[in-house]
Scaffold this active site. Sequence first.
Site, short mmCIF file in Angstrom:
data_model
loop_
_atom_site.label_atom_id
_atom_site.label_comp_id
_atom_site.label_asym_id
_atom_site.label_seq_id
_atom_site.Cartn_x
_atom_site.Cartn_y
_atom_site.Cartn_z
NE ARG A 203 -4.48 -0.44 2.24
CZ ARG A 203 -5.51 -1.57 1.59
NH1 ARG A 203 -5.04 -2.61 2.89
NH2 ARG A 203 -6.87 -1.12 2.02
NE ARG B 179 -17.24 -2.85 4.29
CZ ARG B 179 -15.78 -2.88 3.85
NH1 ARG B 179 -15.33 -3.64 3.20
NH2 ARG B 179 -14.94 -1.48 4.26
NE ARG C 100 -13.26 -3.01 7.38
CZ ARG C 100 -12.86 -3.27 6.25
NH1 ARG C 100 -13.02 -3.99 6.35
NH2 ARG C 100 -12.04 -2.55 6.12
P1 AP5 Z 1 -8.71 -3.11 4.55
O1 AP5 Z 1 -8.97 -4.45 4.77
O2 AP5 Z 1 -7.30 -3.60 3.34
O3 AP5 Z 1 -9.73 -2.46 3.82
P2 AP5 Z 1 -9.51 -1.15 2.04
O4 AP5 Z 1 -8.49 -1.74 1.30
O5 AP5 Z 1 -10.08 0.10 3.24
O6 AP5 Z 1 -10.84 -2.53 1.99
P3 AP5 Z 1 -11.73 -3.02 2.48
O7 AP5 Z 1 -12.59 -4.03 2.33
O8 AP5 Z 1 -12.74 -1.33 2.41
O9 AP5 Z 1 -12.84 -2.85 0.66
P4 AP5 Z 1 -12.34 -3.68 -0.36
O10 AP5 Z 1 -11.74 -3.09 -1.95
O11 AP5 Z 1 -11.69 -5.42 -0.09
O12 AP5 Z 1 -14.02 -4.06 -1.04
P5 AP5 Z 1 -15.11 -4.52 -0.59
O13 AP5 Z 1 -14.93 -6.29 -1.26
O14 AP5 Z 1 -14.96 -5.00 1.12
O15 AP5 Z 1 -7.58 -2.35 5.22
C1 AP5 Z 1 -8.72 -1.73 6.58
C2 AP5 Z 1 -7.20 -0.54 7.42
O16 AP5 Z 1 -6.26 -2.08 7.89
C3 AP5 Z 1 -6.82 0.51 6.67
O17 AP5 Z 1 -7.07 1.10 6.04
C4 AP5 Z 1 -4.90 0.41 6.80
O18 AP5 Z 1 -5.55 1.41 8.35
C5 AP5 Z 1 -5.23 -0.74 7.24
N1 AP5 Z 1 -4.14 -1.70 6.21
C6 AP5 Z 1 -4.13 -2.79 5.68
N2 AP5 Z 1 -3.19 -3.04 5.10
C7 AP5 Z 1 -2.14 -2.24 5.22
C8 AP5 Z 1 -1.06 -1.75 4.50
N3 AP5 Z 1 -1.35 -2.90 3.65
N4 AP5 Z 1 -0.08 -1.19 5.28
C9 AP5 Z 1 -1.20 -0.16 6.13
N5 AP5 Z 1 -2.54 -0.05 7.13
C10 AP5 Z 1 -2.89 -1.57 5.98
O19 AP5 Z 1 -16.58 -4.81 -1.27
C11 AP5 Z 1 -16.89 -3.18 -0.11
C12 AP5 Z 1 -18.20 -3.48 0.14
O20 AP5 Z 1 -19.33 -3.50 -1.63
C13 AP5 Z 1 -18.75 -4.43 0.40
O21 AP5 Z 1 -20.12 -4.39 0.76
C14 AP5 Z 1 -19.55 -5.42 -0.83
O22 AP5 Z 1 -20.33 -6.40 -0.48
C15 AP5 Z 1 -19.94 -4.52 -1.84
N6 AP5 Z 1 -19.79 -4.82 -3.36
C16 AP5 Z 1 -18.46 -5.45 -3.86
N7 AP5 Z 1 -17.92 -6.03 -4.92
C17 AP5 Z 1 -19.56 -4.36 -5.53
C18 AP5 Z 1 -20.54 -5.03 -6.44
N8 AP5 Z 1 -19.64 -5.42 -7.95
N9 AP5 Z 1 -21.00 -3.97 -6.55
C19 AP5 Z 1 -21.50 -3.64 -5.54
N10 AP5 Z 1 -21.49 -3.54 -4.07
C20 AP5 Z 1 -19.85 -4.50 -3.93
#
Ligand code: AP5
Length: 227
Positions: free
Chosen positions: A88, A126, A161
């Site tokens: 990231r 979500r 969350r």
């Molecule tokens: P992390 O858990 O990785 O969160 P994120 O990248 O912010 O991603 P999300 O989990 O929120 O979303 P996603 O892209 O996986 O989408 P999802 O499939 O869930 O990280 C959380 C925190 O940890 C960071 O903010 C940071 O603080 C820390 N962190 C993690 N890694 C780090 C690193 N390498 N370095 C530093 N800090 C780090 O989908 C989202 C929603 O949309 C769901 O409800 C889903 O059902 C819906 N959805 C999915 N696809 C679709 C679609 N096609 N159409 C409609 N809805 C959909």
Amino acid sequence: MQIIIFGPPGSGKGTQSVMITEKYGIPGVSTGDLLRRNVKQGTELGRRAKEYMNEGRLVPDRLVIDMFIERVKQSDCGRGYILDGFPRTIRQAEALVEHESEGCVIEVVLDVQVEDEEIVKRLAGRRVCAKCGANYHVDTKPVPPSGKCDINGCLGEIIIRDDDRREVVKKRLKEFREKTAPVRDFYGERGIVHGIEGVGDPKDIFAKITSVLDNLAKSLQYQGNVI
Ligand code: AP5
């Protein structure tokens, strides 16, 4: 195959990562899930990471990199893996290069593209299982009437969350633009980034992803369904 699924928060990385894991039988490594597990277990790492996560900031590289490298050195990652949420920052991408001799050679980056407006809508709706991390959504994948997770008899509690609050989502998007978006160029220079339009039915998005992966597996001469 070593795959990165890249994209802003809420772009569907976790959703697609689970499907890739199921189809190709390689493990998914989510740094967000690893960090949340540490927070839940009350480890020293979790204690230090929690305040950054709840404020929508990236956890410092020095805390994340060692945790991540330790995970991908485990035997189940020997045949490849899909990385969700790592690297990231440019420093994290460099750490992967430093460990290339230990199997950290990235072959493809799937760049899932979704606009901010759609992301805010998705994350507001979500819901997640506190036990297994499964995703639900008020519009597209409603929580079962029991209010408990129905994946493989998990029965975990379904929660919102902490970092899905609107003001925190804005901060996460800002962090993405400033610190994470440059990682795309880092891999772009290596010619391994494939753009994936991330809006639409998750199954259709998955079809685009499998088309990229299957073509790549063919050109790299991987066998059958195994990437
Ligand atoms: P992390 O858990 O990785 O969160 P994120 O990248 O912010 O991603 P999300 O989990 O929120 O979303 P996603 O892209 O996986 O989408 P999802 O499939 O869930 O990280 C959380 C925190 O940890 C960071 O903010 C940071 O603080 C820390 N962190 C993690 N890694 C780090 C690193 N390498 N370095 C530093 N800090 C780090 O989908 C989202 C929603 O949309 C769901 O409800 C889903 O059902 C819906 N959805 C999915 N696809 C679709 C679609 N096609 N159409 C409609 N809805 C959909």
